[in-house]
Design a protein around this motif. Structure first.
Motif, PDB file in Angstrom:
ATOM      1  N   ASP A 110     122.837 -17.446 -62.713  1.00  0.00           N
ATOM      2  CA  ASP A 110     123.181 -16.545 -61.594  1.00  0.00           C
ATOM      3  C   ASP A 110     122.813 -17.132 -60.243  1.00  0.00           C
ATOM      4  OD1 ASP A 110     124.202 -14.720 -63.337  1.00  0.00           O
ATOM      5  OD2 ASP A 110     122.409 -13.482 -63.419  1.00  0.00           O
ATOM      6  N   THR A 155     120.449  -7.721 -62.056  1.00  0.00           N
ATOM      7  CA  THR A 155     121.563  -6.932 -62.555  1.00  0.00           C
ATOM      8  C   THR A 155     121.033  -6.050 -63.681  1.00  0.00           C
ATOM      9  OG1 THR A 155     122.189  -8.536 -64.252  1.00  0.00           O
ATOM     10  CG2 THR A 155     123.197  -8.808 -62.054  1.00  0.00           C
ATOM     11  N   ARG A 156     121.752  -5.023 -64.029  1.00  0.00           N
ATOM     12  CA  ARG A 156     121.319  -4.166 -65.141  1.00  0.00           C
ATOM     13  C   ARG A 156     121.179  -4.965 -66.434  1.00  0.00           C
ATOM     14  NH1 ARG A 156     124.805   0.167 -62.836  1.00  0.00           N
ATOM     15  NH2 ARG A 156     123.339   1.570 -61.844  1.00  0.00           N
ATOM     16  N   GLU A 157     122.102  -5.903 -66.627  1.00  0.00           N
ATOM     17  CA  GLU A 157     122.052  -6.718 -67.842  1.00  0.00           C
ATOM     18  C   GLU A 157     120.782  -7.555 -67.883  1.00  0.00           C
ATOM     19  OE1 GLU A 157     124.781  -6.563 -65.798  1.00  0.00           O
ATOM     20  OE2 GLU A 157     126.007  -5.287 -67.084  1.00  0.00           O
ATOM     21  N   GLN A 158     120.419  -8.150 -66.756  1.00  0.00           N
ATOM     22  CA  GLN A 158     119.187  -8.934 -66.705  1.00  0.00           C
ATOM     23  C   GLN A 158     117.969  -8.056 -66.975  1.00  0.00           C
ATOM     24  OE1 GLN A 158     119.753 -10.401 -62.745  1.00  0.00           O
ATOM     25  NE2 GLN A 158     120.468 -12.404 -63.448  1.00  0.00           N
TER      26      GLN A 158
END
Length: 102
Positions: A101, A65-68
């Motif tokens: 996740d 994900t972008r956050e990761q």
């Protein structure tokens, strides 16, 4: 990574790190020097081609994900010293997020 050019840069860096020439890619992954040169110059490629190249150069494809990805970017760019408690804490947080996740 957000662009084909960035992927091409990573592939070129890994090839050089392994001490391989573009010509060596024929024996490594069955791709001619001309075909491989186009990829390193930023030409678009099929996913199956990318996976074949990654396998041949001992690399893995990870989808985050972008956050990761931002968390990993923050960890890798924030500190030059690999043994700081702050860095360890950030890595622990990123790894915990990845485990959650799954």
């Amino acid at each position: 990574m957000k662009a084909v050019a960035e992927i091409s840069e990573v592939l070129q860096a890994q090839r050089k790190k392994l001490g391989l020439s573009q010509k060596d890619m024929l024996m490594r992954i069955g791709m001619s020097q001309q075909q491989y040169q186009k990829i390193e110059s930023g030409s678009d490629m099929r996913l199956s081609t990318l996976l074949r190249i990654l396998e041949g150069m001992n690399l893995e494809l990870a989808i985050l994900t972008r956050e990761q990805a931002q968390g990993i970017d923050a960890v890798t760019s924030a500190h030059d010293d690999y043994n700081t408690p702050e860095r360890d804490s950030i890595w622990s947080s990123v790894l915990d997020d990845l485990k959650d996740d799954q």
